[in-house]
Design a protein around this motif. Structure first.
Motif, PDB file in Angstrom:
ATOM      1  N   SER A 195       0.444  -1.425  -0.176  1.00 50.85           N
ATOM      2  CA  SER A 195       0.102  -0.069  -0.064  1.00 50.85           C
ATOM      3  C   SER A 195       1.009   1.421  -0.009  1.00 50.85           C
ATOM      4  O   SER A 195       0.309   2.031  -0.714  1.00 50.85           O
ATOM      5  CB  SER A 195      -0.931  -0.201   1.177  1.00 50.85           C
ATOM      6  N   ALA A 196       1.899   1.471   0.534  1.00 51.26           N
ATOM      7  CA  ALA A 196       2.567   2.832   1.340  1.00 51.26           C
ATOM      8  C   ALA A 196       3.311   3.024  -0.188  1.00 51.26           C
ATOM      9  O   ALA A 196       3.374   4.071  -0.880  1.00 51.26           O
ATOM     10  CB  ALA A 196       3.517   2.132   1.967  1.00 51.26           C
ATOM     11  N   LEU A 197       3.843   1.707  -0.257  1.00 55.40           N
ATOM     12  CA  LEU A 197       4.673   2.060  -1.956  1.00 55.40           C
ATOM     13  C   LEU A 197       3.494   2.480  -3.357  1.00 55.40           C
ATOM     14  O   LEU A 197       3.875   3.018  -3.699  1.00 55.40           O
ATOM     15  CB  LEU A 197       5.305   0.874  -2.499  1.00 55.40           C
ATOM     16  N   LEU A 198       2.335   1.521  -3.325  1.00 53.40           N
ATOM     17  CA  LEU A 198       1.776   2.144  -4.299  1.00 53.40           C
ATOM     18  C   LEU A 198       1.333   4.044  -3.973  1.00 53.40           C
ATOM     19  O   LEU A 198       0.612   4.562  -5.045  1.00 53.40           O
ATOM     20  CB  LEU A 198       0.184   1.512  -3.916  1.00 53.40           C
ATOM     21  N   ALA A 199       1.079   4.204  -2.669  1.00 55.47           N
ATOM     22  CA  ALA A 199       0.300   5.524  -2.326  1.00 55.47           C
ATOM     23  C   ALA A 199       1.532   6.640  -3.310  1.00 55.47           C
ATOM     24  O   ALA A 199       0.986   7.761  -3.557  1.00 55.47           O
ATOM     25  CB  ALA A 199       0.255   5.432  -0.691  1.00 55.47           C
ATOM     26  N   GLU A 200       3.161   6.152  -3.280  1.00 57.40           N
ATOM     27  CA  GLU A 200       3.681   6.822  -3.967  1.00 57.40           C
ATOM     28  C   GLU A 200       3.833   6.977  -4.827  1.00 57.40           C
ATOM     29  O   GLU A 200       4.055   8.096  -6.064  1.00 57.40           O
ATOM     30  CB  GLU A 200       4.902   6.804  -3.821  1.00 57.40           C
ATOM     31  N   GLY A 201       3.180   6.219  -5.890  1.00 61.06           N
ATOM     32  CA  GLY A 201       2.928   6.342  -7.381  1.00 61.06           C
ATOM     33  C   GLY A 201       1.588   7.416  -7.738  1.00 61.06           C
ATOM     34  O   GLY A 201       1.238   7.901  -9.082  1.00 61.06           O
ATOM     35  N   LEU A 202       0.483   7.425  -6.716  1.00 60.36           N
ATOM     36  CA  LEU A 202      -0.240   8.122  -7.237  1.00 60.36           C
ATOM     37  C   LEU A 202       0.722   9.579  -7.186  1.00 60.36           C
ATOM     38  O   LEU A 202      -0.643  10.678  -7.284  1.00 60.36           O
ATOM     39  CB  LEU A 202      -0.983   8.694  -5.462  1.00 60.36           C
ATOM     40  N   ARG A 203       1.643   9.467  -6.359  1.00 60.89           N
ATOM     41  CA  ARG A 203       1.881  11.712  -6.893  1.00 60.89           C
ATOM     42  C   ARG A 203       3.574  11.463  -7.747  1.00 60.89           C
ATOM     43  O   ARG A 203       3.707  12.708  -8.152  1.00 60.89           O
ATOM     44  CB  ARG A 203       2.469  12.186  -5.512  1.00 60.89           C
ATOM     45  N   ALA A 204       3.403  10.162  -8.290  1.00 61.62           N
ATOM     46  CA  ALA A 204       4.093  10.053  -9.712  1.00 61.62           C
ATOM     47  C   ALA A 204       4.439  11.544 -10.683  1.00 61.62           C
ATOM     48  O   ALA A 204       2.696  11.530 -11.320  1.00 61.62           O
ATOM     49  CB  ALA A 204       4.408   8.937 -10.035  1.00 61.62           C
ATOM     50  N   PRO A 205       5.434  11.386 -11.304  1.00 65.64           N
ATOM     51  CA  PRO A 205       4.408  12.944 -12.298  1.00 65.64           C
ATOM     52  C   PRO A 205       4.193  12.520 -13.511  1.00 65.64           C
ATOM     53  O   PRO A 205       3.302  12.463 -14.167  1.00 65.64           O
ATOM     54  CB  PRO A 205       6.594  13.213 -12.607  1.00 65.64           C
ATOM     55  N   ALA A 206       4.483  11.579 -13.736  1.00 67.20           N
ATOM     56  CA  ALA A 206       3.725   9.945 -14.966  1.00 67.20           C
ATOM     57  C   ALA A 206       2.645   9.836 -15.127  1.00 67.20           C
ATOM     58  O   ALA A 206       1.689   8.879 -13.956  1.00 67.20           O
ATOM     59  CB  ALA A 206       4.371   8.930 -15.824  1.00 67.20           C
ATOM     60  N   ALA A 207       1.123  10.236 -15.570  1.00 69.15           N
ATOM     61  CA  ALA A 207      -0.052   9.845 -15.346  1.00 69.15           C
ATOM     62  C   ALA A 207      -0.736   8.643 -15.424  1.00 69.15           C
ATOM     63  O   ALA A 207      -1.380   7.891 -15.471  1.00 69.15           O
ATOM     64  CB  ALA A 207      -0.524  10.754 -17.050  1.00 69.15           C
ATOM     65  N   GLU A 208       0.435   7.752 -16.873  1.00 68.09           N
ATOM     66  CA  GLU A 208       0.050   5.997 -16.654  1.00 68.09           C
ATOM     67  C   GLU A 208       0.755   5.376 -14.917  1.00 68.09           C
ATOM     68  O   GLU A 208       0.008   4.816 -14.942  1.00 68.09           O
ATOM     69  CB  GLU A 208       1.175   5.256 -17.729  1.00 68.09           C
ATOM     70  N   VAL A 209       1.524   6.193 -14.165  1.00 65.55           N
ATOM     71  CA  VAL A 209       1.870   5.546 -13.743  1.00 65.55           C
ATOM     72  C   VAL A 209       0.904   5.998 -12.569  1.00 65.55           C
ATOM     73  O   VAL A 209       0.382   4.997 -11.558  1.00 65.55           O
ATOM     74  CB  VAL A 209       3.499   6.423 -13.267  1.00 65.55           C
ATOM     75  N   ARG A 210       0.900   7.341 -12.078  1.00 63.51           N
ATOM     76  CA  ARG A 210      -0.769   7.380 -11.869  1.00 63.51           C
ATOM     77  C   ARG A 210      -1.564   6.665 -11.763  1.00 63.51           C
ATOM     78  O   ARG A 210      -2.302   6.150 -10.421  1.00 63.51           O
ATOM     79  CB  ARG A 210      -1.242   8.888 -11.149  1.00 63.51           C
ATOM     80  N   LYS A 211      -2.299   6.081 -12.532  1.00 63.61           N
ATOM     81  CA  LYS A 211      -2.819   5.538 -13.165  1.00 63.61           C
ATOM     82  C   LYS A 211      -3.135   3.801 -12.575  1.00 63.61           C
ATOM     83  O   LYS A 211      -3.587   4.033 -11.855  1.00 63.61           O
ATOM     84  CB  LYS A 211      -3.573   5.226 -14.571  1.00 63.61           C
ATOM     85  N   ARG A 212      -2.005   3.477 -13.044  1.00 61.54           N
ATOM     86  CA  ARG A 212      -1.721   1.791 -12.327  1.00 61.54           C
ATOM     87  C   ARG A 212      -1.602   1.698 -11.161  1.00 61.54           C
ATOM     88  O   ARG A 212      -2.245   1.085 -10.295  1.00 61.54           O
ATOM     89  CB  ARG A 212       0.068   1.675 -12.842  1.00 61.54           C
ATOM     90  N   ALA A 213      -1.296   3.054 -10.185  1.00 62.67           N
ATOM     91  CA  ALA A 213      -1.125   2.699  -8.736  1.00 62.67           C
ATOM     92  C   ALA A 213      -2.385   2.968  -8.158  1.00 62.67           C
ATOM     93  O   ALA A 213      -2.531   2.062  -7.379  1.00 62.67           O
ATOM     94  CB  ALA A 213      -0.548   4.153  -8.069  1.00 62.67           C
ATOM     95  N   VAL A 214      -3.604   3.520  -8.865  1.00 59.00           N
ATOM     96  CA  VAL A 214      -5.308   3.488  -8.427  1.00 59.00           C
ATOM     97  C   VAL A 214      -5.444   2.402  -8.118  1.00 59.00           C
ATOM     98  O   VAL A 214      -6.444   1.414  -7.840  1.00 59.00           O
ATOM     99  CB  VAL A 214      -5.410   4.988  -8.442  1.00 59.00           C
ATOM    100  N   GLN A 215      -5.006   1.238  -9.970  1.00 59.50           N
ATOM    101  CA  GLN A 215      -5.693   0.611 -10.510  1.00 59.50           C
ATOM    102  C   GLN A 215      -5.164  -0.554  -9.270  1.00 59.50           C
ATOM    103  O   GLN A 215      -6.322  -1.391  -9.477  1.00 59.50           O
ATOM    104  CB  GLN A 215      -5.548   0.441 -12.098  1.00 59.50           C
ATOM    105  N   ALA A 216      -4.080  -0.508  -9.381  1.00 57.61           N
ATOM    106  CA  ALA A 216      -4.150  -1.260  -8.256  1.00 57.61           C
ATOM    107  C   ALA A 216      -4.041  -1.590  -6.394  1.00 57.61           C
ATOM    108  O   ALA A 216      -4.467  -2.548  -5.743  1.00 57.61           O
ATOM    109  CB  ALA A 216      -2.200  -1.395  -8.512  1.00 57.61           C
TER     110      ALA A 216
END
Length: 341
Positions: free
Chosen positions: A176-197
């Motif tokens: 969870s914590a690592l994926l939460a960091e993905g929600l703040r990533a600069p790349a939109a695709e990474v943010r999308k993948r993070a919330v999907q996970a």
């Protein structure tokens, strides 16, 4: 100066000095009466120049060119050396990351180490099928969750991405914590993948992250979070959740999924009336586009309770014939007659 003395003073072995001589890099200026190599001060300076250039990563051939070719310019070669150094650093970092992940898995023996290495190699393979098989086998190997998160956030193949999200869900909320960091990533695709996970993770921590994601500046993140919370039947039906789902219906973006999410949230009377009121307010407000009003009316059909039925009765008299007919049909299916029918 004899070769032994040069070796001691320069730190370059006598064997390497002989090699330099054979290549023509440093040929001793003279010879003693006994035939031994006799190095001059200029020869020794050249040896130090050679060693300095070698320390930058130049090959012996490149060193020879640098010292003997008057037209040689260092610019391009230095750029190449920089790229090579960057590649080596990246490779070393990758190795360090892999070693740390193996250590974190606390392997009991070398067979465990080999299994983890094979899985990590599979996750990084070029072939999508191999990556997918590695993701599906992750539950059988003590692979660190960091590796799964990294793979999930970088995966573009939808089938492999689905397998990786499944693997993360099997590990509970550990990622969870690592994926939460993905929600703040600069790349939109990474943010999308993070919330999907995150949407597929079990437990309250993931739910809290999804609720926080409703305020994310990325509209795609907000939409995926809202759909996931709706599917979970979130207990706290906050305005931001309803607004996001209703916006999706109005805009025709995953509108069927958004309507299903509203239906799941409307399992209890209080949220059902709240959802019906918001749908009706949007119908009466800025949702003037006919197709959007039709979608909102259809979404209202999935909301139980008297508030939704009263709203449908009013809509059965709507000036928009498509909306009126849809509302009247829904009322008949509910066993309720609208006024004037």
């Amino acid at each position: 100066m004899l070769i032994g003395d040069v070796a001691r003073r320069s730190g370059v072995s006598a064997r390497m000095l002989r090699h330099y001589d054979s290549l023509g890099l440093v040929r001793p200026t003279g010879r003693t009466e006994s035939g031994y190599r006799d190095y001059s001060g200029e020869d020794i300076r050249r040896i130090f120049h050679i060693e300095s250039l070698r320390s930058l990563g130049l090959s012996l051939r490149e060193v020879g060119r640098a010292l003997d070719d008057p037209g040689f310019t260092p610019g391009q070669l230095v750029d190449d050396l920089i790229r090579q150094a960057q590649d080596r650093i990246a490779a070393e970092r990758e190795l360090l990351t892999r070693l740390r992940r193996i250590g974190a898995a606390e392997p009991a023996g070398w067979q465990d180490v080999l299994s983890i290495v094979a899985l990590l190699q599979g996750l990084g393979a070029r072939n999508a099928g191999r990556r997918q098989r590695a993701a599906l086998s992750a539950a059988e190997v003590a692979v660190p969750v960091e590796a799964l998160v990294e793979a999930a956030l970088s995966e573009s193949d939808p089938h492999v991405a689905g397998a990786l999200r499944w693997a993360l869900a099997q590990s509970g909320e550990e990622g969870s914590a690592l994926l939460a960091e993905g929600l703040r990533a600069p790349a939109a695709e990474v943010r999308k993948r993070a919330v999907q996970a995150i949407a597929e993770l079990p437990g309250g921590t993931a739910g809290a992250l999804l609720r926080d994601a409703l305020a994310n500046p990325d509209v795609v993140v907000r939409r995926y979070a809202a759909l996931a919370l709706g599917a979970r039947g979130a207990a706290d039906v906050v305005p931001a959740l309803l607004d996001t789902l209703i916006d999706m219906i109005v805009e025709g973006v995953n509108d069927v999924d958004a309507a299903d999410a509203l239906s799941a949230l409307a399992a209890r009377p209080a949220p059902a009336d709240q959802i019906a009121a918001r749908l009706l307010a949007r119908l009466a407000g800025d949702a003037t586009e006919p197709a959007a009003r039709a979608r909102l009316t259809q979404a209202l059909a999935e909301i139980p309770g008297p508030a939704a039925s009263r709203g449908l009765a009013e809509l059965s008299q709507d000036a928009d014939r498509a909306v009126a007919l849809t509302a009247a049909y829904i009322l008949r299916m509910r066993g309720v007659e609208g006024e004037g029918l």
